[in-house]
Design a protein around this motif. Structure first.
Motif, PDB file in Angstrom:
ATOM      1  N   UNK A  14       0.780  -1.327   0.120  1.00  0.00           N
ATOM      2  CA  UNK A  14      -0.053   0.002   0.021  1.00  0.00           C
ATOM      3  C   UNK A  14       0.907   1.367  -0.214  1.00  0.00           C
ATOM      4  N   UNK A  15       1.126   1.702  -1.321  1.00  0.00           N
ATOM      5  CA  UNK A  15       2.129   2.936  -1.323  1.00  0.00           C
ATOM      6  C   UNK A  15       1.560   4.117  -0.575  1.00  0.00           C
ATOM      7  N   UNK A  16       0.174   4.123  -0.529  1.00  0.00           N
ATOM      8  CA  UNK A  16      -0.431   5.323   0.128  1.00  0.00           C
ATOM      9  C   UNK A  16      -1.981   4.918   0.168  1.00  0.00           C
ATOM     10  N   UNK A  17      -2.591   5.192   1.531  1.00  0.00           N
ATOM     11  CA  UNK A  17      -3.914   4.813   1.682  1.00  0.00           C
ATOM     12  C   UNK A  17      -4.872   5.954   1.113  1.00  0.00           C
ATOM     13  N   UNK A  18      -4.380   6.858   0.692  1.00  0.00           N
ATOM     14  CA  UNK A  18      -5.221   8.100   0.606  1.00  0.00           C
ATOM     15  C   UNK A  18      -5.950   7.637  -1.019  1.00  0.00           C
ATOM     16  N   UNK A  19      -7.055   8.138  -1.115  1.00  0.00           N
ATOM     17  CA  UNK A  19      -7.913   8.165  -2.108  1.00  0.00           C
ATOM     18  C   UNK A  19      -8.984   9.166  -2.355  1.00  0.00           C
ATOM     19  N   UNK A  29     -11.638   2.155   5.548  1.00  0.00           N
ATOM     20  CA  UNK A  29     -12.469   3.222   6.251  1.00  0.00           C
ATOM     21  C   UNK A  29     -11.762   4.553   5.705  1.00  0.00           C
ATOM     22  N   UNK A  30     -12.919   5.509   5.623  1.00  0.00           N
ATOM     23  CA  UNK A  30     -12.668   6.982   5.239  1.00  0.00           C
ATOM     24  C   UNK A  30     -11.506   7.678   6.029  1.00  0.00           C
ATOM     25  N   UNK A  31     -11.531   7.417   7.238  1.00  0.00           N
ATOM     26  CA  UNK A  31     -10.531   8.013   7.770  1.00  0.00           C
ATOM     27  C   UNK A  31      -8.916   7.694   7.624  1.00  0.00           C
ATOM     28  N   UNK A  32      -9.012   6.463   7.285  1.00  0.00           N
ATOM     29  CA  UNK A  32      -7.727   5.738   6.710  1.00  0.00           C
ATOM     30  C   UNK A  32      -7.313   6.318   5.386  1.00  0.00           C
ATOM     31  N   UNK A  33      -8.470   6.425   4.384  1.00  0.00           N
ATOM     32  CA  UNK A  33      -8.196   6.991   3.366  1.00  0.00           C
ATOM     33  C   UNK A  33      -8.027   8.503   2.946  1.00  0.00           C
ATOM     34  N   UNK A  57       4.049 -12.629  -5.857  1.00  0.00           N
ATOM     35  CA  UNK A  57       2.866 -11.592  -6.781  1.00  0.00           C
ATOM     36  C   UNK A  57       3.232 -10.304  -5.829  1.00  0.00           C
ATOM     37  N   UNK A  58       3.563  -9.229  -6.397  1.00  0.00           N
ATOM     38  CA  UNK A  58       3.544  -7.928  -5.863  1.00  0.00           C
ATOM     39  C   UNK A  58       2.661  -6.976  -6.294  1.00  0.00           C
ATOM     40  N   UNK A  59       1.750  -6.658  -5.727  1.00  0.00           N
ATOM     41  CA  UNK A  59       0.470  -5.671  -5.869  1.00  0.00           C
ATOM     42  C   UNK A  59       1.076  -4.306  -5.320  1.00  0.00           C
ATOM     43  N   UNK A  60       1.088  -3.362  -6.293  1.00  0.00           N
ATOM     44  CA  UNK A  60       1.221  -1.819  -5.755  1.00  0.00           C
ATOM     45  C   UNK A  60      -0.162  -1.385  -5.761  1.00  0.00           C
ATOM     46  N   UNK A  61      -0.659  -1.082  -4.545  1.00  0.00           N
ATOM     47  CA  UNK A  61      -2.080  -0.869  -4.328  1.00  0.00           C
ATOM     48  C   UNK A  61      -2.185   0.209  -3.321  1.00  0.00           C
ATOM     49  N   UNK A  62      -3.438   0.521  -2.709  1.00  0.00           N
ATOM     50  CA  UNK A  62      -3.675   1.126  -1.796  1.00  0.00           C
ATOM     51  C   UNK A  62      -5.039   1.281  -1.195  1.00  0.00           C
ATOM     52  N   UNK A 240       1.253 -10.582   2.629  1.00  0.00           N
ATOM     53  CA  UNK A 240       1.703  -9.659   3.539  1.00  0.00           C
ATOM     54  C   UNK A 240       1.287  -8.210   2.938  1.00  0.00           C
ATOM     55  N   UNK A 241       0.421  -7.594   3.739  1.00  0.00           N
ATOM     56  CA  UNK A 241      -0.064  -6.189   3.507  1.00  0.00           C
ATOM     57  C   UNK A 241       0.903  -5.353   4.162  1.00  0.00           C
ATOM     58  N   UNK A 242       1.517  -4.359   3.459  1.00  0.00           N
ATOM     59  CA  UNK A 242       2.442  -3.504   4.091  1.00  0.00           C
ATOM     60  C   UNK A 242       1.738  -1.955   3.887  1.00  0.00           C
ATOM     61  N   UNK A 243       1.691  -1.415   4.978  1.00  0.00           N
ATOM     62  CA  UNK A 243       1.044  -0.055   4.970  1.00  0.00           C
ATOM     63  C   UNK A 243       2.162   0.919   4.690  1.00  0.00           C
ATOM     64  N   UNK A 244       1.902   2.288   4.126  1.00  0.00           N
ATOM     65  CA  UNK A 244       2.937   3.273   3.878  1.00  0.00           C
ATOM     66  C   UNK A 244       4.055   3.493   4.712  1.00  0.00           C
ATOM     67  N   UNK A 245       3.589   3.313   6.124  1.00  0.00           N
ATOM     68  CA  UNK A 245       4.767   3.558   6.931  1.00  0.00           C
ATOM     69  C   UNK A 245       5.461   2.390   7.490  1.00  0.00           C
ATOM     70  N   UNK A 246       5.211   1.087   6.562  1.00  0.00           N
ATOM     71  CA  UNK A 246       5.973  -0.208   6.935  1.00  0.00           C
ATOM     72  C   UNK A 246       5.493  -1.187   7.950  1.00  0.00           C
ATOM     73  N   UNK A 247       4.154  -0.922   8.602  1.00  0.00           N
ATOM     74  CA  UNK A 247       3.565  -1.571   9.443  1.00  0.00           C
ATOM     75  C   UNK A 247       2.855  -2.968   8.346  1.00  0.00           C
ATOM     76  N   UNK A 248       2.854  -4.054   9.022  1.00  0.00           N
ATOM     77  CA  UNK A 248       2.552  -5.377   8.123  1.00  0.00           C
ATOM     78  C   UNK A 248       1.342  -6.017   9.010  1.00  0.00           C
ATOM     79  N   UNK A 249       0.265  -6.340   8.245  1.00  0.00           N
ATOM     80  CA  UNK A 249      -0.954  -7.145   8.661  1.00  0.00           C
ATOM     81  C   UNK A 249      -0.873  -8.373   7.611  1.00  0.00           C
TER      82      UNK A 249
END
Ligand SMILES: C[S@@+](CC[C@H](N)C(=O)[O-])C[C@H]1O[C@@H](n2cnc3c(N)ncnc32)[C@H](O)[C@@H]1O
Ligand code: SF4
Ligand code: SF4
Length: 336
Positions: A14-19, A29-33, A57-62, A240-249
């Motif tokens: 997730x290179x950004x969560x913004x949308x 959630x909207x506050x995350x977006x 499989x590497x998905x560049x996503x948000x 592996x879901x990576x957040x923009x700040x590097x956190x993983x879920x």
């Protein structure tokens, strides 16, 4: 999601969560977006070092990944293109002309069709952008989320439309029912029926001589019930879901709902992957439910989406989270 080789892993970066959109079915959630943080190039390098020579499989996503600047994407790609065995894909709503410029950098692009037109997205313009990208030689992969709105619109009608747009391969995605997406999440029996409708649509197309059709999950299952992983929860397969700040879920839903506390000293990707928290999250997604004991489809679905199974919608349904009615239907087709 994607068929993976044995030693492979799915990375959602997730290179950004913004949308700028607010799709009614979105699992985020909207506050995350609303968060405009983007992933640093150093973090991308660190993730690439972990991927190494595996068949990832590497998905560049948000969020919407194309909101990150084009120069940053070029830097991401100079790192990712050195991965010897990974398949890189950007996932974008192609919401504006700028998104096309960024998407064009990636050979593989996934986008989704919403016949009800996502808020602020005009489907005609979306189609023009898909055609432009196809014309440039990019591979444009199509997904349709099985939201209640899409099902109300008509699955066959939506498939007719994407066929008319020139797509011959389409993936139908079952809903990830986070709080934000709950109102768009159908009873699992309705999802099963929608998948059966998509299968009947594909079979009818083949009956009239259109052999190039691939509608998943149906066609993926036809090729091998136990090999196809599209109905299994990716979290249970160590996604592996990576957040923009590097956190993983491990679970895609978690990153869409759990707001990270900003930690300046985020642990490295490697450390997080071997942490108890991550290993436990994967294990929780592999735990069987009593309804699954002895079920012939366990290998195929591994119990389906745990987030879905835990909703009242699923608990009150006669259908399971693995869409057994649909799996029984496919089994009937395999044996004819
Ligand atoms: C979260 S979006 C991010 C990338 C980009 N903004 C987009 O919409 O393509 C990734 C994909 O997930 C789909 N999606 C969003 N919310 C979903 C949900 N609750 N369940 C299933 N699919 C969902 C979108 O339609 C899109 O195909
Ligand atoms: S589905 Fe994609 S485009 Fe729609 S709100 Fe979510 S992140 Fe944005
Ligand atoms: S089909 Fe349903 S009951 Fe059978 S293993 Fe999958 S989730 Fe469990």
């Amino acid at each position: 999601m994607t068929t993976q080789a044995k030693n492979s892993r799915l990375f959602h970066i997730n290179v950004t969560r913004q949308c700028q959109l607010a799709c009614s079915h979105c699992y985020i959630d909207q506050d995350i977006r609303d968060n405009d943080q983007s992933m640093s190039v150093d973090k991308m390098q660190e993730i690439a070092d972990v991927i190494g020579d595996t068949n990832a499989d590497v998905h560049i996503i948000g969020g919407e990944p194309t909101l990150v600047g084009i120069d940053t994407h070029k830097q991401y790609l100079s790192i990712l293109s050195k991965l010897p065995s990974s398949k890189i894909m950007i996932v974008t709503a192609l919401q504006n002309a700028r998104a096309v410029k960024v998407a064009k950098l990636y050979q593989n692009i996934a986008t989704s069709y919403d016949p009800n037109a996502r808020i602020e997205v005009n489907n005609d313009k979306w189609l023009e952008r898909c055609k432009e990208l196809r014309g440039c030689g990019n591979n444009v992969h199509l997904c349709v989320s099985l939201s209640q709105s899409v099902i109300d619109y008509g699955v066959s009608k939506a498939l007719d439309e994407v066929y008319g747009f020139g797509f011959r391969s389409v993936h139908l995605a079952a809903m990830v029912p986070t709080m934000n997406a709950l109102a768009e999440t159908p009873d699992p029996m309705i999802t099963s029926q929608a998948m059966i409708e998509s299968a009947e649509w594909a079979l009818e197309k083949r009956r009239v001589g259109e052999d190039g059709i691939f509608v998943s999950p149906f066609d993926g299952l036809l090729q091998g019930m136990s090999n196809y992983d599209g109905l299994r929860c990716p979290a249970g397969e160590s996604c592996v879901n990576v957040e923009p700040n590097g956190k993983i879920h491990a679970c895609v839903a978690k990153g869409g709902e759990v707001k990270d506390i900003v930690i300046n000293q985020m642990q490295s990707t490697e450390t997080q992957l071997s942490s108890n928290a991550y290993i436990l999250e994967v294990a929780q997604h592999n735990r069987s439910r009593t309804e699954c004991f002895g079920c012939e489809f366990w290998i195929t679905c591994k119990g389906g989406c745990r987030v879905l199974a835990n909703t009242d919608i699923a608990k009150n349904s006669v259908e399971c989270a693995g869409f057994k009615t649909f799996l029984n239907y496919v089994k009937g087709k395999v044996h004819v």
